[in-house]
Design an enzyme around this catalytic site. Structure first.
Site, PDB file in Angstrom:
ATOM      1  N   GLU A 234      34.849  -7.666  44.685  1.00  0.00           N
ATOM      2  CA  GLU A 234      33.984  -8.287  45.682  1.00  0.00           C
ATOM      3  C   GLU A 234      33.342  -9.585  45.215  1.00  0.00           C
ATOM      4  O   GLU A 234      32.599 -10.211  45.967  1.00  0.00           O
ATOM      5  CB  GLU A 234      32.878  -7.308  46.087  1.00  0.00           C
TER       6      GLU A 234
ATOM      7  N   VAL B 164      28.556   7.239  22.365  1.00  0.00           N
ATOM      8  CA  VAL B 164      29.001   8.329  21.500  1.00  0.00           C
ATOM      9  C   VAL B 164      29.304   7.738  20.129  1.00  0.00           C
ATOM     10  O   VAL B 164      29.985   6.703  20.042  1.00  0.00           O
ATOM     11  CB  VAL B 164      30.256   9.035  22.063  1.00  0.00           C
TER      12      VAL B 164
ATOM     13  N   GLU C 101      22.116   3.318  32.495  1.00  0.00           N
ATOM     14  CA  GLU C 101      21.715   2.220  31.621  1.00  0.00           C
ATOM     15  C   GLU C 101      22.529   2.215  30.320  1.00  0.00           C
ATOM     16  O   GLU C 101      23.048   1.189  29.914  1.00  0.00           O
ATOM     17  CB  GLU C 101      20.220   2.337  31.319  1.00  0.00           C
TER      18      GLU C 101
ATOM     19  N   GLU D   7      27.810  -4.163  20.053  1.00  0.00           N
ATOM     20  CA  GLU D   7      27.889  -5.229  21.048  1.00  0.00           C
ATOM     21  C   GLU D   7      27.421  -6.579  20.500  1.00  0.00           C
ATOM     22  O   GLU D   7      27.339  -7.549  21.245  1.00  0.00           O
ATOM     23  CB  GLU D   7      27.065  -4.844  22.279  1.00  0.00           C
TER      24      GLU D   7
ATOM     25  N   GLY E  48      36.709  10.741  21.484  1.00  0.00           N
ATOM     26  CA  GLY E  48      38.036  11.307  21.674  1.00  0.00           C
ATOM     27  C   GLY E  48      38.063  12.807  21.832  1.00  0.00           C
ATOM     28  O   GLY E  48      39.139  13.401  21.930  1.00  0.00           O
TER      29      GLY E  48
ATOM     30  N   TYR F  27      35.999   4.013  32.401  1.00  0.00           N
ATOM     31  CA  TYR F  27      35.356   4.162  33.701  1.00  0.00           C
ATOM     32  C   TYR F  27      36.363   4.049  34.848  1.00  0.00           C
ATOM     33  O   TYR F  27      36.263   4.783  35.844  1.00  0.00           O
ATOM     34  CB  TYR F  27      34.243   3.124  33.866  1.00  0.00           C
TER      35      TYR F  27
END
Length: 443
Positions: free
Chosen positions: A421, A365, A361, A297, A371, A409
């Site tokens: 929203e 993997v 949190e 990240e 996969g 997700y």
């Protein structure tokens, strides 16, 4: 006008519930509120409370036009970050309309910050609706950073039937043979003295956000999210199953650069693995994977947590989080010799709409083991544990550039509350928390 900010008692729950409903009416979502004052009494004032609360009270001579002396409240719980350790999640902050402009909202927020500082919390987090400009401006003026705007952080939620489906999935059916899913134990931490401890799996909805304006954060239900964090972290997100040759985008706000990395080792599709509860002895491997996730990240410099911190915070007398790990047999260990190849770290949360929730949190993997169903197995196991603890929602955050995670997700039924929203995720960092705490009213 005189007023005082005090710790809520069980006897305040009817008044707190009344104001929760007022806030929901303001947000035009009253039909989403399923919680009762009895739920608040049980979940906030039982043996293992899921949240803590402050109320604002005025003298009898200044009571509202309807006769109320409790005119505002803040509801919050202790959370955890694998980047910063202890954090505080504010679920709601609300002041009745006729009492706004008198400093009550600021006093409640400052008092929450003071509580967090005493418990060594490094961040104060909440959520706010995009349409609620007064609340967003109020928090910004107090030092909050809008992570949705600055870093593209999205708030996701599994709830209702999607949560049930996720909890009921059998990971072993995905690719035979998948290996048994094992859980040896799971504890329910509860909030304690400093440092903040994790309540027994708290559920639904991250912080709220109003000030002298009503607003509700969300967190980790349909309209009630919540957060901190993510299958990944409050301002990060997980690496989930990916292809053998995968594009990794650096987390930049606009057009992040990407790089493709070829793997020297690829896990066989029929590899056995097991999901088990983490132990203290696993912390070195968990920390290694936390660092891998931070590198993915592009946030390595933000990680301040150590192996010792994980051992103390997760496996001490009052654990702040729970953790599962994915383990492969010796013959399938990684090229560096690792058998622990994935982990998920989660904890309790709460929603003033739905009640108990679970906050994811991190979920990670190792790249060469993606996969083959490990990410799905970890996520399903967390959902299963949440259902056992009567959680109504599983919440997390993810960065907008991380399309593989967002797609993963979404395919499992997660609702992106930021898109659907307009839910924004805000954070007060250490200096802002200190500044707020210094302004808290004296008892």
């Amino acid at each position: 006008m005189n007023y005082k900010i005090r710790t809520a008692s069980k006897e305040d729950c009817k008044e707190i519930h009344r104001m929760i409903m007022e806030l929901a009416l303001y947000e035009n979502v009253a039909e989403e509120v399923k919680i009762t004052h009895e739920d608040l009494e049980r979940d906030g004032f039982g043996q293992n409370p899921f949240f803590e609360s402050l109320v604002a009270e005025v003298p009898e001579e200044h009571k509202s036009s309807e006769g109320h002396t409790v005119v505002g409240y803040a509801l919050y719980f202790y959370s955890y970050s694998t980047m910063k350790r202890h954090t505080l999640q504010m679920i709601d902050l609300y002041v009745m309309q006729e009492f706004r402009g008198s400093g009550i909202g600021k006093a409640l927020l400052s008092k929450v910050a003071e509580v967090g500082k005493k418990k060594q919390c490094m961040m104060l987090k909440t959520t706010v609706f995009k349409f609620n400009t007064p609340a967003r401006e109020f928090y910004a003026a107090k030092g909050a950073v809008d992570l949705t705007e600055s870093e593209g952080l999205h708030f996701l939620s599994f709830h209702g039937q999607n949560l049930d489906n996720l909890a009921n999935e059998d990971p072993g059916e995905e690719k035979p043979p998948m290996g048994a899913i094992h859980t040896e134990r799971h504890h329910s931490p509860q909030p304690q003295e400093a440092p903040p401890q994790r309540p027994p799996l708290n559920p639904d909805r991250p912080g709220q956000t109003p000030h002298e304006v009503q607003s509700r954060p969300s967190p980790p239900g349909p309209r009630d999210p919540q957060g901190d964090a993510p299958v990944g972290r409050p301002d990060t997100t997980p690496g989930v199953e990916g292809p053998q040759e995968e594009t990794i985008a650096a987390p930049q706000k606009e057009k992040p650069k990407s790089r493709t990395r070829k793997l020297e080792f690829v896990a066989p599709a029929n590899m056995n693995f097991k999901i088990r509860t983490a132990t203290k002895e696993d912390c070195k491997d968990i920390h290694r994977m936390i660092m891998d996730l931070a590198i993915y990240e592009n946030m390595l410099e933000q990680v301040t947590i150590s192996v010792d911190d994980l051992e103390c915070d997760g496996f001490g007398q009052n654990p702040c989080f729970e953790c599962l790990v994915a383990e492969v047999p010796e013959e399938h260990k990684s090229k560096e010799g690792h058998r622990l190849v994935g982990y998920t770290l989660y904890l309790g949360a709460y929603s003033s709409w739905k009640g108990r929730a679970i906050h994811l949190e991190d979920l990670y993997v190792m790249q060469e083991f993606r996969g083959i169903g490990i990410g799905k197995a970890l996520l399903s196991k967390v959902a299963e544990m949440g259902k056992k603890k009567r959680c109504q929602r599983l919440q997390l955050t993810v960065l907008d550039w991380n399309k593989p995670s967002r797609d993963f997700y979404a395919a499992k039924g997660a609702v992106d509350l930021t898109e659907s929203e307009g839910r924004h995720f805000l954070s007060f960092y250490r200096q802002s928390v200190d500044n707020l705490a210094s302004e808290a009213p004296r008892d």
